[in-house]
Motif scaffolding. Sequence first.
Motif, short mmCIF file in Angstrom:
data_model
loop_
_atom_site.label_atom_id
_atom_site.label_comp_id
_atom_site.label_asym_id
_atom_site.label_seq_id
_atom_site.Cartn_x
_atom_site.Cartn_y
_atom_site.Cartn_z
N ASP A 73 2.51 1.66 -3.42
CA ASP A 73 1.50 1.99 -4.44
C ASP A 73 1.06 3.45 -4.32
O ASP A 73 0.60 4.05 -5.28
CB ASP A 73 0.25 1.10 -4.29
CG ASP A 73 0.48 -0.32 -4.80
OD1 ASP A 73 1.52 -0.54 -5.46
OD2 ASP A 73 -0.35 -1.19 -4.52
N THR A 74 1.15 3.99 -3.10
CA THR A 74 0.56 5.29 -2.81
C THR A 74 1.55 6.46 -2.91
O THR A 74 1.23 7.49 -3.50
CB THR A 74 -0.08 5.27 -1.40
OG1 THR A 74 -0.95 4.16 -1.32
CG2 THR A 74 -0.85 6.55 -1.11
N GLN A 121 0.56 11.17 -2.70
CA GLN A 121 -0.37 11.16 -1.56
C GLN A 121 0.42 10.66 -0.34
O GLN A 121 1.20 9.71 -0.46
CB GLN A 121 -1.52 10.20 -1.88
CG GLN A 121 -2.68 10.33 -0.91
CD GLN A 121 -3.69 9.20 -1.09
OE1 GLN A 121 -4.09 8.91 -2.21
NE2 GLN A 121 -4.06 8.56 -0.01
N TYR A 166 -9.04 4.27 4.82
CA TYR A 166 -7.81 3.85 5.52
C TYR A 166 -7.25 4.98 6.38
O TYR A 166 -7.00 4.79 7.57
CB TYR A 166 -6.76 3.38 4.49
CG TYR A 166 -5.42 3.10 5.12
CD1 TYR A 166 -5.18 1.88 5.76
CD2 TYR A 166 -4.41 4.05 5.12
CE1 TYR A 166 -3.96 1.62 6.36
CE2 TYR A 166 -3.18 3.81 5.72
CZ TYR A 166 -2.96 2.59 6.34
OH TYR A 166 -1.76 2.35 6.94
N ASP A 167 -7.08 6.17 5.79
CA ASP A 167 -6.51 7.29 6.55
C ASP A 167 -7.35 7.63 7.77
O ASP A 167 -6.82 7.87 8.85
CB ASP A 167 -6.44 8.55 5.66
CG ASP A 167 -5.27 8.50 4.71
OD1 ASP A 167 -4.49 7.53 4.77
OD2 ASP A 167 -5.15 9.43 3.89
N TYR A 188 0.84 -1.20 0.00
CA TYR A 188 0.00 0.00 0.00
C TYR A 188 0.88 1.26 0.00
O TYR A 188 0.64 2.21 -0.75
CB TYR A 188 -0.94 -0.02 1.22
CG TYR A 188 -1.67 1.29 1.42
CD1 TYR A 188 -2.73 1.64 0.59
CD2 TYR A 188 -1.29 2.17 2.42
CE1 TYR A 188 -3.38 2.85 0.75
CE2 TYR A 188 -1.93 3.39 2.59
CZ TYR A 188 -2.98 3.72 1.75
OH TYR A 188 -3.61 4.93 1.91
N VAL A 194 1.19 8.86 3.30
CA VAL A 194 0.73 7.61 3.92
C VAL A 194 0.98 7.67 5.42
O VAL A 194 2.06 8.06 5.86
CB VAL A 194 1.47 6.39 3.31
CG1 VAL A 194 1.24 5.14 4.15
CG2 VAL A 194 1.01 6.14 1.88
N THR A 216 6.01 10.78 2.98
CA THR A 216 5.62 11.67 1.88
C THR A 216 6.70 11.66 0.80
O THR A 216 7.84 11.32 1.07
CB THR A 216 5.46 13.13 2.36
OG1 THR A 216 6.64 13.48 3.09
CG2 THR A 216 4.24 13.32 3.21
N THR A 266 2.24 8.57 -6.01
CA THR A 266 1.15 9.43 -6.48
C THR A 266 1.16 10.77 -5.73
O THR A 266 0.26 11.59 -5.91
CB THR A 266 -0.23 8.77 -6.26
OG1 THR A 266 -0.48 8.71 -4.84
CG2 THR A 266 -0.28 7.36 -6.84
#
Length: 161
Positions: free
Chosen positions: A62-63, A68, A152-153, A59, A70, A91, A66
């Motif tokens: 994958d994130t 975004q 999730y966040d 995850y 985590v 980040t 982008t």
Amino acid sequence: MLKEMADNDFIVSKTDLKGKITYCNKIFMKMAEYKEEELLGEPHNIIRHPDMPKAVFKYLWDTIPTKQEVFAFVVNRTKNDNHYWVFTNVTASVDNNGKIIGYYSVRRKPNPEALKVIIPLYKEMLRVEKSEGVEASFKVLTDILQEKGVGYDELIISLQK
Ligand SMILES: Cc1cc2nc3c(=O)[nH]c(=O)nc-3n(C[C@H](O)[C@H](O)[C@H](O)COP(=O)(O)O)c2cc1C
């Protein structure tokens, strides 16, 4: 042995695009029990703990490309086989043109109440990972999110509060 972060400590590290460590602060070294020269240039999985489900790192990877951020609860393994839990934020670092040049992570002491939820969750995810694979393990997490009707966040941040 379980080590605990102090309330006001921050563990900081930076990596290149592939997750190789390019910077770590003193508290990182103290908690992980490595010297700076043993960490710089090494993959960040040098402190990976076997109790961490692979799906969490999937995850993450994958994130973060982008751009975004985590948030996650992570248990890390030290050089001398001790371990410590953190609440982490990862980040992307970007240059003036918005191109990702690496990643940045800041960790603080996790809320002990959150770990009462996270430890059994990761245990179940790991159990499923071993018998059915990473995707099924990730589904354990997404099923819980769906059941609770949260993202999730939202879940992770609310646990840390
Ligand atoms: C900025 C940054 C910080 C990271 N911090 C950790 C960490 O503290 N502990 C950890 O196990 N993995 C961390 N990772 C993830 C590792 O790169 C790696 O994906 C993970 O340890 C799992 O290892 P594997 O990908 O070889 O399976 C971090 C990644 C990035 C980009």
